[in-house]
Design a protein around this motif. Structure first.
Motif, PDB file in Angstrom:
ATOM      1  N   GLU A 177       9.367   5.674   4.087  1.00  0.00           N
ATOM      2  CA  GLU A 177       7.969   5.565   3.672  1.00  0.00           C
ATOM      3  C   GLU A 177       7.698   6.375   2.408  1.00  0.00           C
ATOM      4  O   GLU A 177       6.918   5.965   1.543  1.00  0.00           O
ATOM      5  N   THR A 178       8.363   7.531   2.277  1.00  0.00           N
ATOM      6  CA  THR A 178       8.226   8.313   1.047  1.00  0.00           C
ATOM      7  C   THR A 178       8.764   7.536  -0.146  1.00  0.00           C
ATOM      8  O   THR A 178       8.156   7.527  -1.224  1.00  0.00           O
ATOM      9  N   ARG A 180       8.950   4.272  -0.425  1.00  0.00           N
ATOM     10  CA  ARG A 180       8.009   3.178  -0.730  1.00  0.00           C
ATOM     11  C   ARG A 180       6.789   3.706  -1.467  1.00  0.00           C
ATOM     12  O   ARG A 180       6.293   3.068  -2.402  1.00  0.00           O
ATOM     13  N   ARG A 181       6.288   4.884  -1.062  1.00  0.00           N
ATOM     14  CA  ARG A 181       5.115   5.460  -1.742  1.00  0.00           C
ATOM     15  C   ARG A 181       5.454   5.822  -3.182  1.00  0.00           C
ATOM     16  O   ARG A 181       4.669   5.561  -4.099  1.00  0.00           O
ATOM     17  N   ARG A 184       5.570   2.666  -5.226  1.00  0.00           N
ATOM     18  CA  ARG A 184       4.226   2.148  -5.529  1.00  0.00           C
ATOM     19  C   ARG A 184       3.554   2.974  -6.620  1.00  0.00           C
ATOM     20  O   ARG A 184       3.026   2.436  -7.594  1.00  0.00           O
ATOM     21  N   GLU A 185       3.562   4.287  -6.437  1.00  0.00           N
ATOM     22  CA  GLU A 185       2.882   5.157  -7.400  1.00  0.00           C
ATOM     23  C   GLU A 185       3.595   5.134  -8.751  1.00  0.00           C
ATOM     24  O   GLU A 185       2.938   5.124  -9.806  1.00  0.00           O
ATOM     25  N   LEU A 250      -4.844   2.520  -4.311  1.00  0.00           N
ATOM     26  CA  LEU A 250      -3.997   3.585  -3.772  1.00  0.00           C
ATOM     27  C   LEU A 250      -4.816   4.792  -3.342  1.00  0.00           C
ATOM     28  O   LEU A 250      -4.428   5.523  -2.417  1.00  0.00           O
ATOM     29  N   PRO A 257      -1.302   1.532   3.592  1.00  0.00           N
ATOM     30  CA  PRO A 257      -0.262   1.498   2.551  1.00  0.00           C
ATOM     31  C   PRO A 257       0.385   0.133   2.399  1.00  0.00           C
ATOM     32  O   PRO A 257       0.720  -0.281   1.284  1.00  0.00           O
ATOM     33  N   CYS A 260      -1.239  -2.248  -0.112  1.00  0.00           N
ATOM     34  CA  CYS A 260      -1.303  -1.858  -1.527  1.00  0.00           C
ATOM     35  C   CYS A 260      -0.304  -2.628  -2.380  1.00  0.00           C
ATOM     36  O   CYS A 260      -0.383  -2.576  -3.616  1.00  0.00           O
TER      37      CYS A 260
END
Length: 328
Positions: A177-178, A180-181, A184-185, A250, A257, A260
């Motif tokens: 998940e980190t 993926r975040r 995205r960011e 976001l 999440p 997004c």
């Protein structure tokens, strides 16, 4: 969602633009391209005004802002062609000490990839490796000799590249998940840089079209040039709106999440296309002069090409967008 910047956000954008316009002109960019393409003093100034620590809470030395403000700042960084691993260091702020204060420069590489290329490896302190299993952190100075081999002639002279081989496992920073975040960011930050390029090349093309005369008239008075500039403006504004929409999404705590993905993919696709097409059109308006070293317009096209391959290509994001919009 309100995409109009607030008064504070406009002041933030103006302050960053004034700082960069006063420090990073075309002459310095060309000098950096001919030498070492990193400006440590300017990098420290950006850190001092809070660019990299923007999202950290007040008690951690940050401003407690969000991705919406980060998008505005990165738009200005893209507009000025600020060199350096900007997105990676921004993401590293709060994860490793020193990234937010300018004492540490971070890079990032995504796996799997056919060619593992690392940007600005010669100035990095840490390198983050992203893959489907999570995020790992490597100490660049502890890598084996030859682990990062310089690419002789990178496309963008302001973005030196090193090919990485045999990277160690490193320290785990977070799980899937980190990763993926971060992706995205990182995609939104990169899209904001591209939007800045699209906007700046529009400004440069319009200014040159007003000054350059042919047949006794400014070339901007000719319909063909008008159409080029109008298309550039439309592409840049659409890209800007897409980036703002992704950044605001976001920041929205009510948006899961997993929801997004489409706005992030849309922002990256539209911003990549706007930056590349506008840079090419800017060169065309300049009568091809942008291909010469002195004009400097070519640097925008080269940077846009590099950013288009960062945090997912347009093709990757188009596939993700199609998958998200296709019913099961």
């Amino acid at each position: 969602m309100d995409f109009q910047p607030t008064e504070d956000q406009r002041a933030l954008r103006t302050g960053i633009r004034e700082l960069l316009d006063g420090r990073l002109d075309r002459r310095l960019l060309l000098a950096l391209a001919d030498g070492k393409p990193f400006a440590p003093e300017l990098w420290q100034e950006l850190a001092d005004v809070g660019v990299f620590s923007l999202r950290l809470p007040d008690e951690a030395g940050g401003a407690g802002l969000g991705m919406a403000e980060a998008a505005l700042v990165f738009e200005e960084l893209g507009r000025s062609l600020m060199p350096g691993p900007l997105a990676a260091t921004f993401l590293a702020s709060g994860v490793v000490p020193g990234a937010g204060t300018g004492d540490l420069v971070a890079g990032v590489v995504e796996l799997p990839a056919a060619h593992t290329l690392v940007q600005h490896a010669d100035v990095l302190d840490v390198l983050f490796v992203l893959d489907d299993t999570g995020v790992r952190c490597l100490d660049v100075k502890a890598l084996e000799p030859g682990a990062l081999a310089l690419v002789a002639e990178p496309l963008d002279p302001l973005t030196p590249l090193h090919r990485a081989t045999g990277l160690p496992a490193g320290e785990d920073i977070g799980g899937p998940e980190t990763a993926r975040r971060w992706r995205r960011e990182g995609a939104v930050l990169t899209a904001a840089l591209q939007a800045g390029i699209a906007l700046r090349t529009t400004e440069l093309a319009v200014a040159y079209a007003k000054e350059r005369e042919q047949f006794g008239r400014p070339i901007g008075s000719f319909q063909a040039v008008k159409h080029l500039c109008a298309d550039m403006f439309a592409r840049a504004e659409l890209a800007r709106v897409a980036v703002y929409a992704a950044a605001v999404t976001l920041d929205d705590p009510d948006v899961p999440p997993g929801d997004c993905g489409p706005p992030v993919a849309t922002a990256k696709v539209m911003a990549d296309r706007a930056a590349l097409d506008n840079a090419r059109s800017c060169v065309q308006v300049h009568g091809g002069m942008g291909f010469t070293w002195e004009a400097g317009v070519h640097l925008f096209l080269k940077r846009a090409s590099v950013l288009a391959a960062s945090f997912g290509t347009a093709a990757v994001h188009e596939e993700a967008l199609a998958a998200a919009l296709t019913p099961d």
